[in-house]
Write a protein that holds these residues in place. Structure first.
Motif, PDB file in Angstrom:
ATOM      1  N   GLN A 147       0.815  -1.204  -0.024  1.00 45.95           N
ATOM      2  CA  GLN A 147      -0.020   0.077   0.020  1.00 45.95           C
ATOM      3  C   GLN A 147       0.750   1.157  -0.043  1.00 45.95           C
ATOM      4  OE1 GLN A 147      -3.479  -0.103  -0.352  1.00 45.95           O
ATOM      5  NE2 GLN A 147      -3.134   1.865  -0.844  1.00 45.95           N
ATOM      6  N   ASP A 148       1.887   1.194   0.753  1.00 45.66           N
ATOM      7  CA  ASP A 148       3.075   2.548   0.702  1.00 45.66           C
ATOM      8  C   ASP A 148       3.462   2.496  -0.818  1.00 45.66           C
ATOM      9  OD1 ASP A 148       2.281   2.735   3.409  1.00 45.66           O
ATOM     10  OD2 ASP A 148       4.109   1.697   4.277  1.00 45.66           O
ATOM     11  N   GLU A 149       3.958   1.557  -1.305  1.00 43.94           N
ATOM     12  CA  GLU A 149       4.450   1.550  -2.631  1.00 43.94           C
ATOM     13  C   GLU A 149       3.529   2.210  -3.456  1.00 43.94           C
ATOM     14  OE1 GLU A 149       7.430   1.415  -3.224  1.00 43.94           O
ATOM     15  OE2 GLU A 149       8.431   0.442  -1.712  1.00 43.94           O
ATOM     16  N   LEU A 150       2.156   1.626  -3.636  1.00 42.35           N
ATOM     17  CA  LEU A 150       1.195   2.120  -4.550  1.00 42.35           C
ATOM     18  C   LEU A 150       0.812   3.649  -4.054  1.00 42.35           C
ATOM     19  CD1 LEU A 150      -0.926   1.456  -6.463  1.00 42.35           C
ATOM     20  CD2 LEU A 150      -2.527   0.915  -4.889  1.00 42.35           C
ATOM     21  N   ASN A 151       0.921   4.256  -2.868  1.00 41.68           N
ATOM     22  CA  ASN A 151       0.655   5.694  -2.639  1.00 41.68           C
ATOM     23  C   ASN A 151       1.797   6.589  -3.209  1.00 41.68           C
ATOM     24  OD1 ASN A 151      -1.508   4.955  -1.226  1.00 41.68           O
ATOM     25  ND2 ASN A 151      -0.640   4.868   0.888  1.00 41.68           N
ATOM     26  N   ARG A 152       3.075   5.881  -3.088  1.00 37.69           N
ATOM     27  CA  ARG A 152       4.052   6.544  -3.647  1.00 37.69           C
ATOM     28  C   ARG A 152       4.125   6.807  -5.296  1.00 37.69           C
ATOM     29  NH1 ARG A 152       7.025   4.744   0.872  1.00 37.69           N
ATOM     30  NH2 ARG A 152       7.509   2.667  -0.126  1.00 37.69           N
ATOM     31  N   LEU A 153       3.744   5.631  -5.806  1.00 39.51           N
ATOM     32  CA  LEU A 153       3.702   5.472  -7.163  1.00 39.51           C
ATOM     33  C   LEU A 153       2.386   6.350  -7.700  1.00 39.51           C
ATOM     34  CD1 LEU A 153       3.947   4.080  -9.835  1.00 39.51           C
ATOM     35  CD2 LEU A 153       2.259   2.358  -9.269  1.00 39.51           C
ATOM     36  N   ASN A 154       1.296   6.728  -7.048  1.00 40.97           N
ATOM     37  CA  ASN A 154       0.448   7.506  -7.269  1.00 40.97           C
ATOM     38  C   ASN A 154       0.682   8.973  -7.163  1.00 40.97           C
ATOM     39  OD1 ASN A 154      -1.357   5.384  -8.032  1.00 40.97           O
ATOM     40  ND2 ASN A 154      -2.180   5.282  -5.934  1.00 40.97           N
ATOM     41  N   LEU A 155       1.393   9.243  -6.153  1.00 38.95           N
ATOM     42  CA  LEU A 155       2.077  10.575  -6.090  1.00 38.95           C
ATOM     43  C   LEU A 155       3.081  10.921  -7.137  1.00 38.95           C
ATOM     44  CD1 LEU A 155       2.443  13.254  -4.402  1.00 38.95           C
ATOM     45  CD2 LEU A 155       4.051  12.104  -2.961  1.00 38.95           C
ATOM     46  N   PHE A 156       4.089   9.998  -7.531  1.00 40.26           N
ATOM     47  CA  PHE A 156       4.979  10.120  -8.558  1.00 40.26           C
ATOM     48  C   PHE A 156       4.213  10.149  -9.994  1.00 40.26           C
ATOM     49  CE2 PHE A 156       8.303   7.820  -5.755  1.00 40.26           C
ATOM     50  CZ  PHE A 156       8.493   8.963  -4.881  1.00 40.26           C
ATOM     51  N   SER A 157       3.495   9.319 -10.118  1.00 42.22           N
ATOM     52  CA  SER A 157       2.624   9.468 -11.331  1.00 42.22           C
ATOM     53  C   SER A 157       1.799  10.949 -11.656  1.00 42.22           C
ATOM     54  CB  SER A 157       1.563   8.311 -11.519  1.00 42.22           C
ATOM     55  OG  SER A 157       2.027   7.342 -11.491  1.00 42.22           O
ATOM     56  N   SER A 158       1.318  11.387 -10.639  1.00 44.66           N
ATOM     57  CA  SER A 158       0.656  12.749 -10.500  1.00 44.66           C
ATOM     58  C   SER A 158       1.684  13.793 -10.816  1.00 44.66           C
ATOM     59  CB  SER A 158      -0.183  12.885  -9.052  1.00 44.66           C
ATOM     60  OG  SER A 158      -0.624  14.488  -9.339  1.00 44.66           O
ATOM     61  N   TYR A 199       8.918   4.729 -12.776  1.00 45.38           N
ATOM     62  CA  TYR A 199       9.432   3.629 -13.335  1.00 45.38           C
ATOM     63  C   TYR A 199       9.857   2.591 -12.047  1.00 45.38           C
ATOM     64  CZ  TYR A 199      12.805   0.079 -14.991  1.00 45.38           C
ATOM     65  OH  TYR A 199      13.617  -1.049 -15.238  1.00 45.38           O
ATOM     66  N   GLU A 200      10.876   3.203 -11.341  1.00 43.25           N
ATOM     67  CA  GLU A 200      11.405   2.470 -10.407  1.00 43.25           C
ATOM     68  C   GLU A 200      10.208   2.367  -9.143  1.00 43.25           C
ATOM     69  OE1 GLU A 200      14.609   4.890  -8.783  1.00 43.25           O
ATOM     70  OE2 GLU A 200      15.734   4.539 -10.380  1.00 43.25           O
ATOM     71  N   SER A 201       9.403   3.240  -8.848  1.00 40.92           N
ATOM     72  CA  SER A 201       8.191   2.933  -7.956  1.00 40.92           C
ATOM     73  C   SER A 201       7.297   1.904  -8.670  1.00 40.92           C
ATOM     74  CB  SER A 201       7.442   4.163  -7.898  1.00 40.92           C
ATOM     75  OG  SER A 201       6.466   4.090  -6.872  1.00 40.92           O
ATOM     76  N   ARG A 202       7.099   1.778  -9.739  1.00 43.43           N
ATOM     77  CA  ARG A 202       6.378   0.576 -10.293  1.00 43.43           C
ATOM     78  C   ARG A 202       6.998  -0.710 -10.003  1.00 43.43           C
ATOM     79  NH1 ARG A 202       4.461   3.256 -16.043  1.00 43.43           N
ATOM     80  NH2 ARG A 202       2.567   4.442 -15.238  1.00 43.43           N
ATOM     81  N   ILE A 203       8.399  -0.807 -10.184  1.00 44.79           N
ATOM     82  CA  ILE A 203       8.948  -2.031 -10.046  1.00 44.79           C
ATOM     83  C   ILE A 203       9.275  -2.463  -8.704  1.00 44.79           C
ATOM     84  CG2 ILE A 203      11.363  -3.205 -10.268  1.00 44.79           C
ATOM     85  CD1 ILE A 203       9.996  -2.653 -12.790  1.00 44.79           C
ATOM     86  N   SER A 204       9.268  -1.467  -7.761  1.00 47.04           N
ATOM     87  CA  SER A 204       9.205  -1.784  -6.291  1.00 47.04           C
ATOM     88  C   SER A 204       7.870  -2.284  -5.942  1.00 47.04           C
ATOM     89  CB  SER A 204       9.496  -0.581  -5.532  1.00 47.04           C
ATOM     90  OG  SER A 204      10.942  -0.010  -5.762  1.00 47.04           O
ATOM     91  N   PHE A 205       6.840  -1.725  -6.503  1.00 49.82           N
ATOM     92  CA  PHE A 205       5.439  -2.225  -6.331  1.00 49.82           C
ATOM     93  C   PHE A 205       5.380  -3.450  -6.616  1.00 49.82           C
ATOM     94  CE2 PHE A 205       1.042  -3.377  -7.522  1.00 49.82           C
ATOM     95  CZ  PHE A 205       0.364  -2.848  -6.310  1.00 49.82           C
ATOM     96  N   LEU A 206       5.930  -3.941  -7.686  1.00 50.84           N
ATOM     97  CA  LEU A 206       5.772  -5.343  -8.129  1.00 50.84           C
ATOM     98  C   LEU A 206       6.664  -6.298  -7.396  1.00 50.84           C
ATOM     99  CD1 LEU A 206       5.914  -4.889 -12.084  1.00 50.84           C
ATOM    100  CD2 LEU A 206       3.968  -5.559 -10.541  1.00 50.84           C
ATOM    101  N   ASP A 207       7.628  -6.008  -6.868  1.00 49.18           N
ATOM    102  CA  ASP A 207       8.365  -6.626  -5.875  1.00 49.18           C
ATOM    103  C   ASP A 207       7.742  -7.073  -4.631  1.00 49.18           C
ATOM    104  OD1 ASP A 207      10.561  -6.744  -7.532  1.00 49.18           O
ATOM    105  OD2 ASP A 207      11.704  -4.780  -6.701  1.00 49.18           O
ATOM    106  N   SER A 208       7.158  -5.822  -4.166  1.00 47.08           N
ATOM    107  CA  SER A 208       6.249  -6.079  -2.740  1.00 47.08           C
ATOM    108  C   SER A 208       5.068  -7.021  -3.067  1.00 47.08           C
ATOM    109  CB  SER A 208       5.828  -4.891  -2.268  1.00 47.08           C
ATOM    110  OG  SER A 208       7.002  -4.175  -1.757  1.00 47.08           O
TER     111      SER A 208
END
Length: 431
Positions: A362-373, A400-409
């Motif tokens: 969830q934390d990775e997804l929140n960061r991903l949404n923030l970076f995407s915005s 990109y790195e945030s998406r990869i980190s989310f996939l790892d989690s």
């Protein structure tokens, strides 16, 4: 003499009638491989295969499951053939008189062992319990197989998604690299910046190659676990997916629900079998009763009567077998308790791991949404010339790195949740 020969002939026919015939079963590995390949490749139809179909087909083709089924068939056959009384014994004696060669004396006896100790019934119960243990061992093997296949399937989806994201980033970086090259020629960026962008691009290309290798390895692993022929890896079309969201939490089985685990039931049945086996060995201390008719012909006189016999356990026989059976029973009891503790501990560890990894996802997804915005805003600013290409490239790399980190989690969470889901059998595997 004719009477004796007739009796011997009848006895021989009885023995022959009770014999089991032998039928050989040769192994032709070439034919086995061809059959295996045909069965595997025949699965692929006009539509891509989904997880449910792979699981159902693999339940038939998986070698470990088929071995477990053979073991159950073996124990079922043993249980069916257990519990018989001891075979009757037949004895014949023929003696010719030395004084009168025309006189032949005969002795014949037939003895049946009456199992007053109830050992055949106990042997039947023991075999039935071992059959029950093998049945639940097969159910556990199926549960483990379904869990493994679901994990392999979802991991393939994640690996494919990772490859897709890396490929997308490589395309972006290729375009960025061409633009940076033009900026470098115009003198708007220095050599260090140009070298760094080229290095990042080459790193992404190598990551894409690694991702392609990972996808192939994961695909081969899935095919192997399902029991398909290796040729299926290059033929099958697999309908995998990987949504970029956090899956719902899996319900953790309670201690009462964990008792329904086939693993526990198999251990309990094996313990019950060892318990009955101990009772059987104790019963063997006591004598069995032998009864039967007897016939004697002596000097032309014929006598018909009966016989009775039993052994007297003066020397405490069967002590060794009792000690071995008791030791086996105690070991089986402790193993079953240890198995229960391990399963309970494993469920609690998986529950805590699910909670922790879900929060990471969830934390990775929140960061991903923030970076995407932020990236959307920078792209708009770049179009109107209010930000640099370097800032835009950095924002893209961040997403990109945030998406990869989310996939790892997500990969860790998927394994944990799948293990939790198959701790106890789903309704489709209920007995």
């Amino acid at each position: 003499m004719n009477t004796a020969l007739l009796c011997l002939g009848a006895g021989a026919m009885t023995l022959l009638g009770s014999c089991v015939s032998y039928k050989d079963s040769p192994i032709d590995l070439v034919r086995e491989e061809q059959t295996w390949k045909q069965q595997s490749l025949a699965v692929q139809g006009t539509k891509p295969l989904n997880l449910g179909k792979i699981q159902k087909i693999g339940l038939v083709l998986n070698a470990d499951l088929n071995q477990a089924r053979l073991k159950l068939a073996h124990s079922s056959n043993v249980a069916q053939q257990s519990g018989w009384w001891n075979d009757p014994s037949i004895s014949f004696d023929a003696k010719q008189s030395l004084e009168d060669v025309s006189v032949i004396n005969l002795d014949a006896g037939l003895a049946f062992t009456i199992p007053v100790t109830g050992i055949p019934s106990l042997e039947k119960k023991t075999a039935e319990q071992y059959k029950e243990s093998d049945y639940w061992a097969l159910r556990q093997a199926e549960l483990t197989y379904l869990s493994t296949i679901e994990q392999e399937w979802k991991q393939l989806g994640i690996v494919r998604k990772r490859k897709e994201l890396i490929a997308q980033r490589v395309r972006e970086m290729k375009d960025e690299d061409a633009r940076f090259s033009q900026l470098y020629k115009l003198g708007e960026i220095d050599a260090a910046t140009r070298q760094l962008t080229t290095k990042n691009y080459n790193t992404a290309v190598r990551d894409l190659q690694t991702a392609e290798q990972d996808e192939l390895a994961q695909r081969m692993s899935l095919i192997k676990q399902a029991g398909f022929h290796p040729a299926a890896a290059s033929v099958f079309r697999l309908d995998t997916s990987c949504p970029m969201n956090v899956p719902k939490a899996v319900t953790v089985p309670s201690p009462g629900e964990l008792v329904s685990s086939p693993q526990i039931k198999s251990g309990m049945a094996a313990y019950a079998a060892d318990e009955i086996q101990l009772k059987t060995e104790i019963r063997r201390q006591f004598p069995e009763l032998e009864l039967g008719p007897a016939f004697t012909r002596d000097d032309g006189e014929k006598e018909l009567g009966g016989s009775i016999g039993f052994n007297i356990p003066l020397w405490n026989h069967n002590r060794k077998a009792i000690a071995e059976a008791e030791g086996t029973r105690n070991s089986s009891r402790q193993a079953t308790i240890a198995l229960w503790r391990e399963l309970l501990q494993n469920s609690r560890e998986l529950a805590q791991e699910q909670q922790l990894v879900r929060s990471h996802c969830q934390d990775e997804l929140n960061r991903l949404n923030l970076f995407s915005s932020n990236l959307v805003k920078l792209e708009q600013l770049y179009k109107i010339g209010e930000t640099s290409l370097a800032d835009l490239a950095e924002a893209r790399q961040q997403v990109y790195e945030s998406r990869i980190s989310f996939l790892d989690s997500l990969s860790k969470l998927t394994r944990t949740q799948t293990s939790l889901r198959y701790l106890i059998p789903p309704s489709s595997l209920a007995r």
